[in-house]
Structure formats: structure tokens, C-alpha cells
Design an enzyme around this catalytic site. Structure first.
Site, PDB file in Angstrom:
ATOM      1  N   ASP A 134     -18.067 -27.210  33.510  1.00 43.12           N
ATOM      2  CA  ASP A 134     -18.026 -27.100  34.657  1.00 43.12           C
ATOM      3  C   ASP A 134     -18.455 -25.553  35.285  1.00 43.12           C
ATOM      4  OD1 ASP A 134     -17.578 -27.399  37.588  1.00 43.12           O
ATOM      5  OD2 ASP A 134     -15.768 -26.391  37.231  1.00 43.12           O
ATOM      6  N   TYR A 135     -18.863 -25.246  36.438  1.00 38.62           N
ATOM      7  CA  TYR A 135     -19.562 -24.173  36.963  1.00 38.62           C
ATOM      8  C   TYR A 135     -18.347 -23.197  37.773  1.00 38.62           C
ATOM      9  CZ  TYR A 135     -22.742 -20.305  38.218  1.00 38.62           C
ATOM     10  OH  TYR A 135     -23.366 -19.297  38.302  1.00 38.62           O
ATOM     11  N   ASP A 136     -18.350 -23.755  39.000  1.00 35.71           N
ATOM     12  CA  ASP A 136     -17.559 -22.914  39.791  1.00 35.71           C
ATOM     13  C   ASP A 136     -16.174 -22.995  39.366  1.00 35.71           C
ATOM     14  OD1 ASP A 136     -19.386 -22.258  42.493  1.00 35.71           O
ATOM     15  OD2 ASP A 136     -19.886 -24.194  41.801  1.00 35.71           O
ATOM     16  N   ASP A 179     -11.974 -26.913  36.326  1.00 36.15           N
ATOM     17  CA  ASP A 179     -10.799 -26.424  36.998  1.00 36.15           C
ATOM     18  C   ASP A 179     -10.625 -27.137  38.136  1.00 36.15           C
ATOM     19  OD1 ASP A 179     -13.481 -25.819  38.447  1.00 36.15           O
ATOM     20  OD2 ASP A 179     -11.947 -24.770  39.816  1.00 36.15           O
TER      21      ASP A 179
HETATM   22 MG   LIG Z   1     -15.066 -26.070  39.168  1.00 31.81          MG
END
Ligand SMILES: [Mg+2]
Length: 239
Positions: A23-25, A196
Site C-alpha cells: 500500500d502507499y499512504d 495500514d
Molecule cells: Mg494506506
């Protein structure tokens, strides 16, 4: 301690060419109050280009493909819009069948931007052409409650799914999620999956045989956990 366990587990699958789904953010970069400026720093770019030389690496995000390419560059494999768009480097971009229909709905919802701004000062809206995001950092709780009711009714009218996450609400294409998408990309191969947020739980649940890592301290279905994106980056450097 956990980082060590994760590395031990990874060592067991390393020779089997595991895929990485990141995942990124909130996973590779901090959660930014301004989602329009979540740039990848040079150290992250170096880390990712190192990893993609060694592994099949996918960035798996709710963002649009354009957004994520703007932040990290054009070379990586990307699963965008939670799985509705898949871009493998060197290959064509694949879209969910019904994306045009939902893109039209998104344009319609987004055309009401001024109306939302007047009712909920400080709100920010983003049209992802396959999703609409409402950023809630500047809103009071009571405003968020009112907005929630309003977006719920839009969700019912348009048959788009309402998702509530960290200071965001999002209208999403139904029937698309990170879990099924990752599962089909893996095609039975071992993988490390990290995220997250609530949307990443879909990925953990649908891939229980994978080495899954939750970033943060909320409840999770992941097998392992690290504190924050910085600890996760250190871990990635050891792969
Ligand atoms: Mg995220």
C-alpha cells in the site's frame, strides 16, 4: 522483535520469488493532510527501484493511477482504485469492466462540489474517475456526521459503496477490493502484503497464506505488525 520475525518468515519464501504488494499512504509515506502532495522522497524511490529489480513489486492503492504515477514515477506495477485499474510495467493497463459507468457517476457527484463546499466549509473533494474521495481533516465531528448521512443516501442512489477511513469518506465501485485483486495476481505464489488501513484488511483476509504486515496499532487480520511507515521502510531495506 516483530521485524525480526517478519524477516525470518520472508527468508523461508525468498527463494520462491515472492511478490510484494505494498500500500502507499500510511505504509510507505506518512498520511498527509493534503492528499495532493504525498510525494515519494528520494530515499523511498531508491528503495522501491532496488526492490523491483529483485521482486515482482506492486503498489496497491485506492488512489488513481495518474496520482500514484505522479508521486512515485511511471515504472512500477500499480494496482489503483482498490483493484479497478491494474498497470503492469511493459503491459497494457487493465480496467474493471464497469469502470466507465462508475466514472460517469463520479463526474456527476463531483459536479456538486460547490454545493458540498457551501454546506461543509473546509471539505475537500477528489474525483478519481472511478471513485470520489471526501477529505475531512478540516471538518468538525458534527459536520462529519451530517455529511455521512448525505453520502450514505448518494451511495444508495448510485449503488456505489461508501467506505469510511482515516479522515476520509469514499464512494467506491462495488465488488472491487484489494483482496481479490491481489489473490488473482498472485495466482498461488507466495507474497508479502502490507498496509495500514481498513481497505488493506480485505487483502489480509483474502490472502491468509501470505506474509501479511499491518502498519500501525489498530486491530488487524494481518499476521504481523510494525509501528509505522518508517519501521516498515527499514524492514524493506533488509529484504
Ligand atoms: Mg494506506
Amino acid at each position: 522483535m516483530t521485524a525480526e520475525q517478519i524477516l525470518n518468515e520472508f527468508e523461508k519464501i525468498k527463494s520462491l520469488k515472492p511478490l510484494l504488494f505494498l500500500d502507499y499512504d500510511g505504509t510507505l509515506v506518512p498520511i498527509n493532510h493534503d492528499p495532493d502532495s504525498s510525494w515519494a522522497d528520494n530515499s523511498l524511490k531508491r528503495l522501491l527501484s532496488y526492490l523491483r529489480m529483485r521482486y515482482d513489486l506492486f503498489i496497491v492503492t485506492g488512489r488513481s493511477l495518474e496520482d500514484i504515477r505522479r508521486f512515485i514515477g511511471p515504472d512500477l506495477n500499480v494496482v489503483a482504485l482498490h483493484g479497478a485499474v491494474i498497470s503492469e510495467s511493459g503491459g497494457d493497463v487493465r480496467f474493471a469492466e464497469n469502470i466507465e459507468r462508475y466514472s460517469e457517476i463520479c463526474n456527476k457527484v463531483y459536479s456538486r462540489k460547490d454545493e458540498f463546499l457551501a454546506k461543509y466549509p473546509g471539505i475537500r473533494m477528489f474525483n478519481k474517475n472511478g471513485g470520489v474521495v471526501f477529505s475531512l481533516w478540516e471538518l468538525e465531528d458534527s459536520q462529519i456526521d451530517r455529511l455521512g448521512i448525505e453520502i450514505e443516501s448518494i451511495s444508495a442512489e448510485t449503488s456505489m459503496n461508501l467506505y469510511t477511513g482515516k479522515k476520509i469518506m469514499e464512494l467506491r465501485i462495488p465488488g472491487i477490493n484489494k483482496g481479490d485483486t491481489i489473490r488473482s495476481l498472485r495466482n498461488g505464489r507466495p507474497a508479502l502484503i502490507a498496509g495500514d488501513d481498513v481497505t488493506d484488511e480485505d487483502a489480509f483476509i483474502a490472502n491468509q497464506d501470505a506474509l501479511s504486515v499491518k502498519i500501525g496499532d489498530e486491530e488487524t487480520h494481518a499476521r504481523f505488525r510494525v509501528k509505522d511507515y518508517l519501521e516498515f521502510r527499514s524492514l524493506l531495506r533488509c529484504l
